[in-house]
Write an enzyme that holds these catalytic residues in place. Structure first.
Site, short mmCIF file in Angstrom:
data_model
loop_
_atom_site.label_atom_id
_atom_site.label_comp_id
_atom_site.label_asym_id
_atom_site.label_seq_id
_atom_site.Cartn_x
_atom_site.Cartn_y
_atom_site.Cartn_z
N HIS A 43 0.86 -1.18 0.00
CA HIS A 43 0.00 0.00 0.00
C HIS A 43 0.90 1.23 0.00
O HIS A 43 1.15 1.84 1.04
CB HIS A 43 -0.91 -0.02 1.24
CG HIS A 43 -1.97 1.03 1.22
ND1 HIS A 43 -3.20 0.85 1.79
CD2 HIS A 43 -2.00 2.29 0.72
CE1 HIS A 43 -3.94 1.94 1.65
NE2 HIS A 43 -3.21 2.83 1.01
N GLU A 70 -2.60 -1.67 -3.18
CA GLU A 70 -3.68 -0.89 -2.60
C GLU A 70 -3.34 0.58 -2.63
O GLU A 70 -2.16 0.96 -2.53
CB GLU A 70 -3.90 -1.28 -1.13
CG GLU A 70 -4.32 -2.70 -0.89
CD GLU A 70 -4.55 -2.99 0.59
OE1 GLU A 70 -5.20 -4.00 0.88
OE2 GLU A 70 -4.10 -2.20 1.44
N HIS A 190 -7.99 -5.49 7.53
CA HIS A 190 -7.76 -4.45 8.53
C HIS A 190 -8.06 -4.99 9.93
O HIS A 190 -9.20 -5.25 10.29
CB HIS A 190 -8.60 -3.17 8.30
CG HIS A 190 -7.91 -1.95 8.87
ND1 HIS A 190 -7.02 -1.20 8.14
CD2 HIS A 190 -7.95 -1.40 10.08
CE1 HIS A 190 -6.55 -0.21 8.88
NE2 HIS A 190 -7.10 -0.31 10.07
#
Length: 237
Positions: A43, A70, A190
Site C-alpha cells: 500500500h 492498494e 484491517h
C-alpha cells in the site's frame, strides 16, 4: 480455502527506519511465498513513508503468486498500477496524511469517479476491488461501478471481537450475503489477526481473500523472539 495475501508495509517501515536494506523487502516477499502465502500486498502512500513506488516496480518480477497494490487512485498511483500490472488493485479512500485506512468508500457519492478508474484498470486486465464498510447500500453502490470485488473493512469487527461481542460480525455477514447475491467477489482486511481470523472466516460466506499485515508481522516478531534469543545465546556460549 480463503487465500492469504500478506501486506509487507511494516517490513518497509522497519527498513526505512534505519536506512540501508535490512530487512530486505524483496527477500521477505520471496520467503513469504515460499512459506505458503498466496499473495503479496503493498500500500504505497504519497509520502513513501514505508513502501516506495520503486518497491512496487522491484517486486513485480518477484511476486509469482498474486500481487495486490492498494491505494487511493490519484494520478501517480494509477500510473504506477498501469506500469506494474498487478493481478489486483484495491482502491482505498485514504487521506494523504492518514496513518492507516480508516473508512471504506462512499460508493454512491463517488460512483462516477470509481467507475472511470475501474474501467481503466479493467481495460488493462487488472482485477479491481473496492474498500467498503459493511453497509448494504455501499455494497450495492460498489456493484454499479463495475468492480470485480469488494474488500470489507474489518476494523469495527475486530474491535468488537476484542470486547467479546461476537455479534459484531452480523453486518459483515449481511454484506457478504448481498455481495454473493449480486456476484461481487469478497475480500477482507484491517485488524484481522490470529485471534479473530478463524471466527471471521467461518461466518463470512464466499470469502475469497484476506489481506493481513500489521497483526501478522507483529505476531511473527513476538512468536519468533524466543527462538532468536536462544540462537544468540547458543552462539555466545
Amino acid at each position: 480455502m480463503t487465500k492469504l495475501s500478506v501486506n509487507i508495509n511494516k517490513i518497509a517501515t522497519l527498513r526505512n527506519a534505519r536506512g540501508g536494506n535490512v530487512p530486505n523487502l524483496l527477500q521477505v516477499a520471496k520467503d513469504l511465498q515460499q512459506f505458503g502465502a498466496q499473495g503479496i500486498t503493498i500500500h504505497p502512500r504519497p509520502d513513501e513513508r514505508h513502501i516506495r513506488y520503486q518497491d512496487a516496480r522491484d517486486l513485480r518480477p518477484i511476486v509469482y503468486t498474486e500481487f495486490n497494490i492498494e491505494g487511493n487512485p490519484q494520478h501517480n498511483f494509477i500510473d504506477l498500477v498501469l506500469e506494474c500490472k498487478p493481478e489486483q488493485v484495491t482502491l482505498v479512500p485514504d487521506a494523504i496524511g492518514a496513518i492507516t485506512s480508516s473508512a471504506g468508500w462512499d460508493t454512491i457519492q463517488f460512483q462516477d469517479y470509481l467507475t472511470d478508474v475501474i474501467a481503466e484498470f479493467k481495460r488493462n486486465n487488472i482485477r479491481t476491488s473496492i474498500f467498503v464498510d459493511p453497509i448494504l447500500s455501499m455494497v450495492e453502490g460498489a456493484k454499479k461501478t463495475g468492480t470485480d470485488r469488494i474488500e470489507l473493512y474489518t476494523e469495527a469487527f475486530a474491535h468488537q471481537f476484542t470486547l467479546g461481542n461476537k455479534a459484531g460480525i452480523e453486518p459483515y455477514v449481511k454484506a457478504a450475503e448481498l455481495a454473493n447475491e449480486i456476484a461481487l467477489g469478497i475480500n477482507a482486511g484491517h485488524d484481522l489477526s490470529l485471534d479473530n481470523i478463524q471466527f471471521f472466516k467461518q461466518n463470512i460466506p464466499g470469502l475469497l481473500e484476506v489481506s493481513i499485515g500489521h497483526a501478522l508481522i507483529s505476531e511473527a516478531l513476538y512468536l519468533g523472539l524466543d527462538n532468536v534469543v536462544n540462537m544468540y545465546l547458543q552462539k555466545l556460549k
